[in-house]
Each structure stands twice: as C-alpha cells, then as structure tokens.
Design an enzyme around this catalytic site. Structure first.
Site, PDB file in Angstrom:
ATOM      1  N   ASN A  30       0.863  -1.185   0.000  1.00  0.00           N
ATOM      2  CA  ASN A  30       0.000   0.000   0.000  1.00  0.00           C
ATOM      3  C   ASN A  30       0.904   1.240   0.000  1.00  0.00           C
ATOM      4  O   ASN A  30       0.879   2.061   0.915  1.00  0.00           O
ATOM      5  CB  ASN A  30      -0.967   0.006   1.205  1.00  0.00           C
ATOM      6  CG  ASN A  30      -1.976   1.133   1.072  1.00  0.00           C
ATOM      7  OD1 ASN A  30      -2.045   2.018   1.906  1.00  0.00           O
ATOM      8  ND2 ASN A  30      -2.747   1.122   0.010  1.00  0.00           N
ATOM      9  N   HIS A  35       7.428   5.252   1.278  1.00  0.00           N
ATOM     10  CA  HIS A  35       8.059   4.015   0.798  1.00  0.00           C
ATOM     11  C   HIS A  35       8.913   4.292  -0.447  1.00  0.00           C
ATOM     12  O   HIS A  35      10.010   3.762  -0.601  1.00  0.00           O
ATOM     13  CB  HIS A  35       6.984   2.986   0.405  1.00  0.00           C
ATOM     14  CG  HIS A  35       6.082   2.558   1.521  1.00  0.00           C
ATOM     15  ND1 HIS A  35       4.742   2.857   1.546  1.00  0.00           N
ATOM     16  CD2 HIS A  35       6.319   1.822   2.633  1.00  0.00           C
ATOM     17  CE1 HIS A  35       4.194   2.323   2.620  1.00  0.00           C
ATOM     18  NE2 HIS A  35       5.123   1.696   3.305  1.00  0.00           N
ATOM     19  N   ASP A 155       9.059   4.700  11.941  1.00  0.00           N
ATOM     20  CA  ASP A 155       8.889   3.625  12.929  1.00  0.00           C
ATOM     21  C   ASP A 155      10.208   3.521  13.700  1.00  0.00           C
ATOM     22  O   ASP A 155      10.993   2.600  13.503  1.00  0.00           O
ATOM     23  CB  ASP A 155       8.556   2.315  12.216  1.00  0.00           C
ATOM     24  CG  ASP A 155       7.282   2.453  11.401  1.00  0.00           C
ATOM     25  OD1 ASP A 155       6.200   2.431  11.997  1.00  0.00           O
ATOM     26  OD2 ASP A 155       7.365   2.639  10.167  1.00  0.00           O
ATOM     27  N   SER A 190       1.341   7.357   6.192  1.00  0.00           N
ATOM     28  CA  SER A 190       1.205   5.998   6.699  1.00  0.00           C
ATOM     29  C   SER A 190       0.081   5.308   5.940  1.00  0.00           C
ATOM     30  O   SER A 190      -0.925   5.950   5.601  1.00  0.00           O
ATOM     31  CB  SER A 190       0.850   6.031   8.187  1.00  0.00           C
ATOM     32  OG  SER A 190       0.342   4.773   8.601  1.00  0.00           O
ATOM     33  N   SER A 191       0.250   4.026   5.695  1.00  0.00           N
ATOM     34  CA  SER A 191      -0.819   3.274   5.027  1.00  0.00           C
ATOM     35  C   SER A 191      -2.104   3.317   5.846  1.00  0.00           C
ATOM     36  O   SER A 191      -3.201   3.194   5.301  1.00  0.00           O
ATOM     37  CB  SER A 191      -0.391   1.817   4.841  1.00  0.00           C
ATOM     38  OG  SER A 191       0.822   1.770   4.129  1.00  0.00           O
TER      39      SER A 191
HETATM   40  P1  AMP Z   1       5.353  -0.363   6.274  1.00  0.00           P
HETATM   41  O1  AMP Z   1       4.947  -0.793   4.918  1.00  0.00           O
HETATM   42  O2  AMP Z   1       4.411   0.586   6.925  1.00  0.00           O
HETATM   43  O3  AMP Z   1       5.753  -1.521   7.162  1.00  0.00           O
HETATM   44  O4  AMP Z   1       6.683   0.488   6.083  1.00  0.00           O
HETATM   45  C1  AMP Z   1       7.776   0.008   5.360  1.00  0.00           C
HETATM   46  C2  AMP Z   1       8.953   0.913   5.559  1.00  0.00           C
HETATM   47  O5  AMP Z   1       8.627   2.227   5.128  1.00  0.00           O
HETATM   48  C3  AMP Z   1       9.358   1.032   7.048  1.00  0.00           C
HETATM   49  O6  AMP Z   1      10.766   1.061   7.150  1.00  0.00           O
HETATM   50  C4  AMP Z   1       8.740   2.339   7.444  1.00  0.00           C
HETATM   51  O7  AMP Z   1       9.381   2.964   8.531  1.00  0.00           O
HETATM   52  C5  AMP Z   1       8.902   3.151   6.179  1.00  0.00           C
HETATM   53  N1  AMP Z   1       7.951   4.250   6.163  1.00  0.00           N
HETATM   54  C6  AMP Z   1       6.607   4.184   6.345  1.00  0.00           C
HETATM   55  N2  AMP Z   1       6.063   5.417   6.329  1.00  0.00           N
HETATM   56  C7  AMP Z   1       7.090   6.286   6.150  1.00  0.00           C
HETATM   57  C8  AMP Z   1       7.181   7.709   6.060  1.00  0.00           C
HETATM   58  N3  AMP Z   1       6.106   8.490   6.172  1.00  0.00           N
HETATM   59  N4  AMP Z   1       8.397   8.262   5.870  1.00  0.00           N
HETATM   60  C9  AMP Z   1       9.502   7.478   5.764  1.00  0.00           C
HETATM   61  N5  AMP Z   1       9.488   6.133   5.848  1.00  0.00           N
HETATM   62  C10 AMP Z   1       8.295   5.547   6.034  1.00  0.00           C
END
Ligand code: AMP
Length: 284
Positions: A30, A35, A155, A190-191
């Site tokens: 997503n 990302h 995170d 954020s997703s």
């Molecule tokens: P997720 O798909 O939410 O597990 O995130 C995958 C990676 O993308 C993780 O390392 C997150 O910390 C990073 N990430 C998610 N949202 C952001 C954001 N707004 N800014 C920078 N990195 C992000």
C-alpha cells in the site's frame, strides 16, 4: 519493467545471479511517497534493489487490522515502475510472496526477539509485535542478503530493534534510517492514514504539532527538559494519547540525564486508528 517474484525459490535463484550491490527495502505494501523515498534512495546507491511487499501476520496482535490491512499490489507495482524508470541502469526486483508459507513454512517455530528494546513503549502496548517484525526481517535478510537495508525513522523503535538485531547476530549488512515523509499538513504518511475520516484527519494534526511544540520547549537545552516533561503531563490528559515519551535516542532509556540525543515518541489514537510519530533532537 519491475521484475515480480512471488516464490521464495525463484527469489533465491534471482539473488544468486546478481553481481552488483544489492539494496533492500522491506514493506507491507500500500505504497506511498514515504516508501518510494526509501526505494529512490536505494536506487541511487545500489545496482539492484530488492523491494518486498509482505503483510506479516506475526507482527499483528489478535485484535489488530491484519485482515483489513490495505493490499493494493497493482497500484504498488505501478508506483515502483514509475520510480524505476528514473534509473534506467538499475533494476528493481519486487518480492511479493504469494503465500505466508513462502516466508514461514508450515510448522516453523523460531522467533527472533530483541529482548529489551522490544518490550518498551510501543512494545509494551503491543506484546509480540517487535518479535514478529524482527523474525520476518531476519528471514528476509537471509533471503535477500543485501549490502544495505533501508528503514524509515517513522517507525523509530522498529529501526532500533532491527539495528540491535543486526549488531547482536553479526549480520553482514548496513542499516540506513531514512527521515519521515509528511504531507503538507505535517501528518507523517502511513498506510493506516486512509482509515481516517475527514474529521479525524483534521484532528490528526495535533500529533505532529504537539511534538514540534515540545521540541521547541526543549530547544536543545538540558535545562528545559523538566519544563517539557511538565507540559507532556498536561497534554496527556487528552485520553487520545496512547503515550508521549521523551527517551534516550539510542537505548530508549527513561534516564536521559546524560543523553546527548533524545527521541520524542508518540501515538495519538483516533477511533481505532493509532497514529505513530516521533521527533529527534540533540542536547547541547
Ligand atoms: P510499512 O509498509 O508501513 O511496514 O513500512 C515500510 C517501511 O517504510 C518502514 O521502514 C517504514 O518505517 C517506512 N515508512 C513508512 N512510512 C514512512 C514515512 N512516512 N516516511 C519514511 N518512511 C516511512
């Protein structure tokens, strides 16, 4: 064209054929600009980027949103493809396992646990969450064997857990933490933001604004920390806050009396959606 791989065996074969530097970006899909920022940075530095999309059941609690978590693979592939086009000499391999068993075979029974960091703050509210994260990331590192892996500081506690795991298990790769990407209002992308109603989106502004305000109260000075703590106590009277924690940025220790780097970690909850954010600061 993005090379899509859905089977672990296929991934191992592809990885064995690489001769250049491999960067790695693990995600749950997503995709949004946060990302893609990680992907872009990885493409700048590495010959090949392995990008994974896997909604990891081990990091969701029993009452969390695993079933409802947005899965948008076609749109994700399009976004990765657009980014890849900007780097014609580079290659992206997208690993999106077709089945949980590609990552965790039936009857697999091993868990990675970074004991202290995983049980503090967010980990105390979500028991087992960071063990689930560490376990899947370890598994993915073992498959992809990257030179560099990219994580978002969005995170922040997760980033520290992974860094500790890599150090403790002597995994031969570098972890890079990338700054938080925000929308024009300051809300960290954020997703899970898409769960918010229009009204909740407006209310969500309080999260980044409050963190900024606390940071400005501290203003890089140790002597202002007590004042900031008093203000946090007052702010926490609003029950939507799960927590606001001012901690040592390396250890997450509560004792920050001799810390040079601090992190301010917070979760603000709107309905069932928990919004995570953090800010880093240095003490003069
Ligand atoms: P997720 O798909 O939410 O597990 O995130 C995958 C990676 O993308 C993780 O390392 C997150 O910390 C990073 N990430 C998610 N949202 C952001 C954001 N707004 N800014 C920078 N990195 C992000």
């Amino acid at each position: 064209m993005v090379k899509l791989i859905t089977k672990t065996q296929q991934l191992k074969e592809e990885r064995a054929s690489e001769i250049g530097d491999v960067g790695f970006v693990p995600t749950m899909g997503n995709l949004h600009a946060g990302h893609i920022y990680l992907l872009e940075e990885a493409l700048k530095v590495n010959d090949v980027v392995y990008f994974s999309i896997f909604v990891n059941p081990k990091q969701f609690g029993p009452n969390e949103d695993f079933d409802k978590y947005p899965r948008t693979i076609e749109n994700d592939i399009a976004l990765i493809g657009e980014c890849e086009k900007k780097y014609p000499r580079k290659k992206v391999v997208l690993f999106s396992p077709e089945d949980v068993q590609e990552i965790f075979p039936q009857n697999s029974d091993t868990q990675i646990s970074v004991q202290t960091l995983s049980t503090l703050i967010e980990g105390a509210l979500r028991p087992g969450h960071f063990d689930g994260v560490a376990t899947v990331v370890y598994r993915l590192f073992d498959l992809v064997k990257p030179k560099i892996a990219y994580f978002g500081l969005k995170d922040y506690q997760q980033y520290l857990v992974i860094r500790q795991m890599v150090k403790d298990l002597n995994i031969p790769l570098e972890i890079i933490g990338m700054p938080i990407i925000r929308d024009e209002s300051g809300l960290a992308l954020s997703s899970r933001n898409q769960y918010l109603t229009t009204e909740q989106k407006k209310n969500a502004l309080i999260l980044s604004q409050t963190l900024k305000k606390i940071k400005s109260v501290i203003d890089n000075k140790k002597s202002n920390i007590d004042q900031a703590k008093k203000e946090i106590e007052i702010i926490l009277k609003d029950n939507n806050w799960n927590y606001i924690e001012l901690r040592d940025a390396e250890t997450l220790s509560e004792d920050i009396s001799s810390s040079r780097k601090l992190t301010l970690l917070a979760v603000y909850q709107l309905g069932t959606t928990r919004l995570l954010d953090n800010l880093q600061m240095e003490i003069e």
